[in-house]
Design an enzyme around this catalytic site. Structure first.
Site, PDB file in Angstrom:
ATOM      1  CE  LYS A 117      39.581   4.867  12.466  1.00 20.41           C
ATOM      2  NZ  LYS A 117      40.128   5.025  13.823  1.00 20.41           N
ATOM      3  CE  LYS A 201      35.245  -1.513  11.983  1.00 17.87           C
ATOM      4  NZ  LYS A 201      36.608  -1.139  12.328  1.00 17.87           N
ATOM      5  CE  LYS A 204      35.426   2.130  20.588  1.00 15.59           C
ATOM      6  NZ  LYS A 204      36.668   1.903  19.808  1.00 15.59           N
TER       7      LYS A 204
HETATM    8  P1  TYM Z   1      39.065  -0.194  18.235  1.00 11.85           P
HETATM    9  O1  TYM Z   1      39.007   0.765  19.375  1.00 11.85           O
HETATM   10  O2  TYM Z   1      38.509   0.227  16.927  1.00 11.85           O
HETATM   11  O3  TYM Z   1      38.370  -1.556  18.611  1.00 11.85           O
HETATM   12  C1  TYM Z   1      38.714  -2.227  19.795  1.00 11.85           C
HETATM   13  C2  TYM Z   1      38.667  -3.728  19.605  1.00 11.85           C
HETATM   14  O4  TYM Z   1      37.389  -4.156  19.173  1.00 11.85           O
HETATM   15  C3  TYM Z   1      37.485  -4.887  17.960  1.00 11.85           C
HETATM   16  N1  TYM Z   1      36.328  -4.550  17.128  1.00 11.85           N
HETATM   17  C4  TYM Z   1      35.502  -5.465  16.607  1.00 11.85           C
HETATM   18  N2  TYM Z   1      35.474  -6.812  16.692  1.00 11.85           N
HETATM   19  C5  TYM Z   1      34.470  -7.453  16.048  1.00 11.85           C
HETATM   20  N3  TYM Z   1      33.503  -6.803  15.339  1.00 11.85           N
HETATM   21  C6  TYM Z   1      33.490  -5.460  15.233  1.00 11.85           C
HETATM   22  N4  TYM Z   1      32.540  -4.823  14.563  1.00 11.85           N
HETATM   23  C7  TYM Z   1      34.530  -4.724  15.886  1.00 11.85           C
HETATM   24  N5  TYM Z   1      34.823  -3.401  15.998  1.00 11.85           N
HETATM   25  C8  TYM Z   1      35.931  -3.328  16.756  1.00 11.85           C
HETATM   26  C9  TYM Z   1      38.782  -4.413  17.312  1.00 11.85           C
HETATM   27  O5  TYM Z   1      39.288  -5.357  16.408  1.00 11.85           O
HETATM   28  C10 TYM Z   1      39.663  -4.214  18.524  1.00 11.85           C
HETATM   29  O6  TYM Z   1      40.225  -5.443  18.931  1.00 11.85           O
HETATM   30  N6  TYM Z   1      43.780   0.055  16.611  1.00 11.85           N
HETATM   31  C11 TYM Z   1      42.916  -0.511  17.627  1.00 11.85           C
HETATM   32  C12 TYM Z   1      43.308  -0.156  19.061  1.00 11.85           C
HETATM   33  C13 TYM Z   1      44.720  -0.459  19.442  1.00 11.85           C
HETATM   34  C14 TYM Z   1      45.251  -1.756  19.706  1.00 11.85           C
HETATM   35  C15 TYM Z   1      46.617  -1.524  20.108  1.00 11.85           C
HETATM   36  C16 TYM Z   1      44.736  -3.046  19.637  1.00 11.85           C
HETATM   37  C17 TYM Z   1      45.715   0.451  19.664  1.00 11.85           C
HETATM   38  N7  TYM Z   1      46.848  -0.181  20.076  1.00 11.85           N
HETATM   39  C18 TYM Z   1      47.442  -2.586  20.406  1.00 11.85           C
HETATM   40  C19 TYM Z   1      45.586  -4.111  19.973  1.00 11.85           C
HETATM   41  C20 TYM Z   1      46.925  -3.872  20.345  1.00 11.85           C
HETATM   42  C21 TYM Z   1      41.506  -0.013  17.399  1.00 11.85           C
HETATM   43  O7  TYM Z   1      41.304   1.002  16.785  1.00 11.85           O
HETATM   44  O8  TYM Z   1      40.583  -0.720  18.038  1.00 11.85           O
END
Ligand code: TYM
Length: 338
Positions: A117, A201, A204
């Site tokens: 990032k 991947k 967003k």
């Molecule tokens: P974020 O917002 O990027 O994504 C949210 C969730 O979606 C999953 N995900 C995917 N799964 C499969 N294929 C993909 N292409 C894909 N893109 C995203 C992510 O693995 C996630 O589960 N750091 C985290 C947010 C967070 C969090 C937490 C998660 C903050 N605190 C505590 C669990 C527990 C994140 O950026 O997710």
């Protein structure tokens, strides 16, 4: 779980930094819907994580409602699970600071997501982006969550959460105070790739609209995106080994499998030998069948911000009732006057 005796609890979060897409749905939200029937569940919209990179304030508010509405539209029931925004529960930030003093610089430096990032010019990245995974550990452990449903990209952050929990327990001689949270990653859909590039991947922040199916896309848009998805000229193989080196084909087969509840092998038994001219329309129909109704419900809910605000306020109250006493105990353990 290192002798931890407390209740089983689930926590997960999604950033309000863009539209909710098929990867988020298959990697995370769909699991939330199943887990809410078995565990005490907490699902947050991690707005504090989102501002580690610049967010327009008006857009951030809108996206926070969008993520909350997506949870609901996909079937998370606010009577079963607490749905809330992270910044409304102060305990997350308090525990994050304490964890900043437990985590080691070397651990955080290994995080590949920061490197990705921050890009080449990491001197200009925010300090928040650097300590991002420490706040994530606080999100989880402030509820003493034992299980964390996420996609595969979060694996390293979960390992860090376990390291922080273990070091806190060890340094303060409170064996098993925090559980070592278990990631729930396995299963089809744990890593959905971009529709334009099978090596990236689905994300967003992808600049190409056609790279993602968003939950808000209507049936026509979904069908168009699947039709335009990058593929190769070969027909589908009958065995999984034949997908090797064909990232785009493997991704589309994986999406079909994840949405239909079949294995990749089953999908290839059905479509092996067929070209994408046959497979893509079948996939488009399946994605429309599963995602378009969620999109309609999402749009309906986004039209009712008052209801969404109520869900978030109630959820934050429920979450704080669990988190506040845990943080109070942590402060006592650390030696703060409470
Ligand atoms: P974020 O917002 O990027 O994504 C949210 C969730 O979606 C999953 N995900 C995917 N799964 C499969 N294929 C993909 N292409 C894909 N893109 C995203 C992510 O693995 C996630 O589960 N750091 C985290 C947010 C967070 C969090 C937490 C998660 C903050 N605190 C505590 C669990 C527990 C994140 O950026 O997710």
């Amino acid at each position: 779980m290192s002798g931890y005796q407390g209740p089983m609890r689930v926590l997960s979060g999604i950033q309000p930094s863009g539209g909710m897409h098929l990867g988020n749905y298959l990697g995370a939200i769909r699991k939330f819907v199943d887990l809410q029937h078995q565990y005490d569940c907490h699902f947050c919209v991690v707005d504090m994580h989102a501002i580690t990179v610049w967010q327009d304030p008006a857009k951030l508010r809108e996206q926070t409602f969008h993520i909350a509405a997506s949870y609901l539209a996909a079937g998370v029931d606010p009577k079963l699970a607490a749905i809330f925004h992270q910044s409304a529960v102060h305990a997350h930030a308090e525990l994050a600071w304490i964890f900043n003093c437990v985590a080691r610089l070397g651990w955080v430096e290994r995080m590949t997501q920061f490197k990705d990032k921050a890009g080449k010019d990491k001197e200009r990245a925010s300090v928040g982006l650097y300590t991002y995974p420490v706040l994530q550990a606080a999100d989880i452990l402030v509820y003493k969550a034992t299980h964390v449903p996420v996609g595969e990209d979060q694996k390293q952050h979960l390992e860090l959460s376990r390291d922080i929990a273990g070091k806190f327990n060890h340094d303060y001689k409170v064996e098993s105070f925090f559980p070592l949270p278990e990631p729930l990653i396995k299963g089809p859909g744990a890593r959905i790739m971009s529709l334009r590039d099978g090596s990236a991947k689905m994300s967003k922040s992808d600049p190409s609209e056609n790279a993602c199916v968003f939950l808000s896309d209507d049936a026509d848009v979904i069908a168009k995106k699947i039709k335009k998805a990058k593929t190769d000229p070969e027909s589908l193989p009958s065995e999984e080994a034949g997908l090797e080196g064909r990232a785009e084909a493997a991704n589309l087969v994986g999406i079909y499998a994840a949405l239909s509840g079949k294995t990749n092998a089953d999908v290839l038994t059905e479509f092996g030998g067929q070209g994408f001219g046959v497979f893509k329309p079948a996939l488009a129909d399946l994605v429309v069948e599963k995602i378009a109704p969620i999109g309609s419900e999402l749009r309906r809910l986004e039209g009712d911000p008052q209801y969404l605000q109520q869900v978030l306020t109630d959820g934050a109250e429920r979450a704080a009732a669990v988190a506040d006493p845990i943080v109070k105990e942590v402060k006592e353990i650390v030696g703060f006057l409470v």
